[in-house]
Enzyme design. Structure first.
Site, PDB file in Angstrom:
ATOM      1  N   TYR A 104       0.783  -1.241   0.063  1.00  0.00           N
ATOM      2  CA  TYR A 104       0.028  -0.057   0.082  1.00  0.00           C
ATOM      3  C   TYR A 104       0.759   1.151  -0.140  1.00  0.00           C
ATOM      4  O   TYR A 104       1.977   1.433   0.778  1.00  0.00           O
ATOM      5  CB  TYR A 104      -0.926   0.074   1.415  1.00  0.00           C
ATOM      6  N   GLU A 131      -0.479   4.854  -0.365  1.00  0.00           N
ATOM      7  CA  GLU A 131      -1.307   5.986  -0.608  1.00  0.00           C
ATOM      8  C   GLU A 131      -0.283   7.093  -0.509  1.00  0.00           C
ATOM      9  O   GLU A 131       0.433   7.292   0.447  1.00  0.00           O
ATOM     10  CB  GLU A 131      -2.563   6.235   0.367  1.00  0.00           C
ATOM     11  N   ASP A 176      -6.791  13.410 -25.330  1.00  0.00           N
ATOM     12  CA  ASP A 176      -6.886  12.071 -24.574  1.00  0.00           C
ATOM     13  C   ASP A 176      -6.149  11.114 -25.820  1.00  0.00           C
ATOM     14  O   ASP A 176      -6.756  10.601 -26.687  1.00  0.00           O
ATOM     15  CB  ASP A 176      -8.140  11.359 -24.445  1.00  0.00           C
ATOM     16  N   THR A 190      -4.220   5.893 -21.683  1.00  0.00           N
ATOM     17  CA  THR A 190      -3.850   4.666 -21.200  1.00  0.00           C
ATOM     18  C   THR A 190      -2.651   4.284 -21.537  1.00  0.00           C
ATOM     19  O   THR A 190      -1.813   4.982 -22.338  1.00  0.00           O
ATOM     20  CB  THR A 190      -4.832   3.904 -21.877  1.00  0.00           C
ATOM     21  N   LYS A 224      -2.582   0.437 -24.795  1.00  0.00           N
ATOM     22  CA  LYS A 224      -2.725   0.130 -26.003  1.00  0.00           C
ATOM     23  C   LYS A 224      -1.772   0.237 -26.911  1.00  0.00           C
ATOM     24  O   LYS A 224      -1.083  -0.718 -26.851  1.00  0.00           O
ATOM     25  CB  LYS A 224      -4.020   1.047 -26.496  1.00  0.00           C
ATOM     26  N   ARG A 238      -1.946  -2.452 -17.951  1.00  0.00           N
ATOM     27  CA  ARG A 238      -3.268  -1.537 -17.865  1.00  0.00           C
ATOM     28  C   ARG A 238      -3.037  -0.549 -16.900  1.00  0.00           C
ATOM     29  O   ARG A 238      -2.697  -0.924 -15.545  1.00  0.00           O
ATOM     30  CB  ARG A 238      -4.344  -2.458 -17.384  1.00  0.00           C
TER      31      ARG A 238
HETATM   32  C1  LIG Z   1      -9.505   3.421 -23.971  1.00  0.00           C
HETATM   33  C2  LIG Z   1      -9.793   4.726 -23.966  1.00  0.00           C
HETATM   34  C3  LIG Z   1     -10.239   5.106 -22.624  1.00  0.00           C
HETATM   35  C4  LIG Z   1     -10.465   4.438 -21.346  1.00  0.00           C
HETATM   36  O1  LIG Z   1      -9.538   3.706 -20.977  1.00  0.00           O
HETATM   37  P1  LIG Z   1      -9.924   2.340 -19.996  1.00  0.00           P
HETATM   38  O2  LIG Z   1      -8.519   1.979 -19.574  1.00  0.00           O
HETATM   39  O3  LIG Z   1     -10.765   1.465 -20.785  1.00  0.00           O
HETATM   40  O4  LIG Z   1     -10.851   2.857 -18.710  1.00  0.00           O
HETATM   41  C5  LIG Z   1     -10.420   6.643 -22.708  1.00  0.00           C
HETATM   42  N1  LIG Z   1     -10.289   7.280 -23.673  1.00  0.00           N
HETATM   43  C6  LIG Z   1      -9.937   6.809 -24.824  1.00  0.00           C
HETATM   44  C7  LIG Z   1      -9.692   7.995 -26.111  1.00  0.00           C
HETATM   45  C8  LIG Z   1      -9.517   5.459 -24.900  1.00  0.00           C
HETATM   46  O5  LIG Z   1      -9.410   5.105 -26.282  1.00  0.00           O
END
Ligand SMILES: *Cc1c(COP(=O)(O)O)cnc(C)c1O
Length: 406
Positions: free
Chosen positions: A45, A47, A191, A217, A220, A226
């Site tokens: 932990y 925090e 994003d 994220t 991807k 993750r």
């Molecule tokens: C995948 C994605 C998210 C969300 O991510 P998670 O890890 O699934 O919560 C947010 N914004 C965009 C543009 C994404 O492609």
């Protein structure tokens, strides 16, 4: 109990080996990323932030988090980064929490146009319920209509604008978005969840010089564990010198408790992997593969949107996307059904599928392999109701995949 779980993990591994993975948000992480995620770091932990934790025993954890943050800042060329968000969605919610008051107006791309739920999708999401939300779409070619967006923003004057996509096959023009946001003094958030790996590899322009905050994220195209990061740019800091502090406070204690240090370590491993030359080649190959796959599908007569990045949309008859995705699944090819520009079906029964190359490129596929895959797709679509033929394709897919390792 755990025997059952491991038996299922074994089955899932076999599945991953034997099918073609074309979901653009998925990837195969390295052995080292897996090692970090599966390490003893999951026991701790922590925090708070490095040097100011609420638990003892965090000296080494501090070093790990600092290392990952420094590597991330260097990789993306930003002065500040927070790597604690549990995933992309909580990262985006933390940004809203940090910068706005409930009821403030936000603007994002429509889900049906390729945007993400967290960018203010009305009613059913956190952003759509607690904020006043307006959304922009795409034109009939599937591209952002910057003139329409300019008009919408001038009229609605949102306090924050999201630019980020999940099913958009074109390059985003960060400069134009920054001019539009600047015209009303709105925060501009990029994003880059889908394209982070492409940005690092230099095959998609970086938003860093044009936006205030970057979220992404890490699992991807970036190919890490993750998780997610939130970065503040020089521009962002010049507008509000306390912006970084506000983001930190929004993530913890605003939205989250203890960070998942094992995942953060996995992000660090991925940052390191992404900073070497091989990753640049990977990014280039992802885009080259997508282009070849799109061209081949077009040659077969399919209606394809794209591509300038790692993904494309393929349109079938109204509402036929789901049935097509299911037939491809039976043939050992994994895609997802998706809305297309100008969609006439519904979200649950849309007209298209979404196809991307990040995962299979990690497995070592090149242009010729994309031609094989296009051929498999064509045959499966031609035999959408023919179980025998779909089963035959599945066997061929399996033997085609033998030369690629996971
Ligand atoms: C995948 C994605 C998210 C969300 O991510 P998670 O890890 O699934 O919560 C947010 N914004 C965009 C543009 C994404 O492609």
């Amino acid at each position: 109990m755990s025997d059952m779980v491991f038996e299922l993990i074994r089955k899932e591994k076999a599945r991953q080996k034997s099918q073609i993975h074309l979901i653009p948000s998925e990837n195969f992480v390295s052995e080292n990323v897996l090692k970090a995620i599966g390490s003893c770091l999951t026991n701790k932990y922590a925090e708070g932030y490095a040097g100011r934790r609420y638990y003892q025993g965090n000296k080494i954890i501090d070093e790990i988090e600092n290392l990952v943050v420094e590597k991330g800042k260097e990789l993306f060329g930003v002065p500040y980064m927070n790597v604690q968000p549990y995933s992309g969605s909580p990262a985006n919610e933390a940004v809203l929490f940090a910068l706005l008051e409930p009821g403030d107006k936000i603007c994002g791309m429509k889900l049906s146009a390729g945007g993400h739920l967290t960018h203010g999708h009305p009613k059913i999401t956190f952003g759509g319920k607690y904020f006043d939300t307006v959304q922009y779409g795409v034109n009939k070619n599937g591209k952002v209509d910057y003139d329409e967006l300019t008009r919408l923003v001038k009229k609605e004057k949102p306090k924050l604008i999201w630019v980020g996509t999940t099913a958009y096959p074109w390059i985003l023009d960060w400069k134009k978005f920054s001019e539009i946001a600047g015209s009303v003094g709105a925060w501009l958030i990029a994003d880059i969840s889908h394209i982070a790996g492409l940005v690092v590899a230099g095959v998609h322009p970086s938003p860093v010089d044009y936006v205030d905050v970057v979220t992404s994220t890490t699992h991807k195209t970036l190919r890490g564990s993750r998780g997610a990061f939130i970065a503040v740019t020089k521009t962002g800091l010049s507008k509000d010198s306390k912006l970084a502090r506000k983001i930190d406070k929004a993530v913890f204690p605003g939205m989250q408790g203890g960070p998942h240090i094992n995942n953060i370590a996995g992000i660090g491993v991925a940052f390191e992997e992404a900073s070497n030359l091989k990753f640049k080649q990977y990014g280039k190959q992802v885009v080259n593969n997508a282009k070849v796959l799109a061209d081949e599908l077009k040659n077969f007569g399919f209606k394809v949107f794209g591509t300038e990045n790692h993904l494309m949309l393929v349109e079938f008859g109204v509402g036929e996307g789901r049935k097509t995705a299911e037939a491809l699944d039976e043939a050992g090819i994994i895609v997802n059904y998706n809305t297309v520009p100008g969609e006439k079906g519904t979200a649950m029964s849309p007209s298209g599928i979404r196809i991307g190359t990040p995962a299979e490129t990690t497995r070592g596929m090149k242009e010729d392999d994309m031609k094989r895959i296009a051929g498999f797709i064509k045959r499966a679509v031609d035999n959408i109701d023919n179980k025998v033929e779909l089963e035959k394709i599945k066997k061929e897919v399996r033997s085609f995949l033998k030369k690629f390792i996971v």
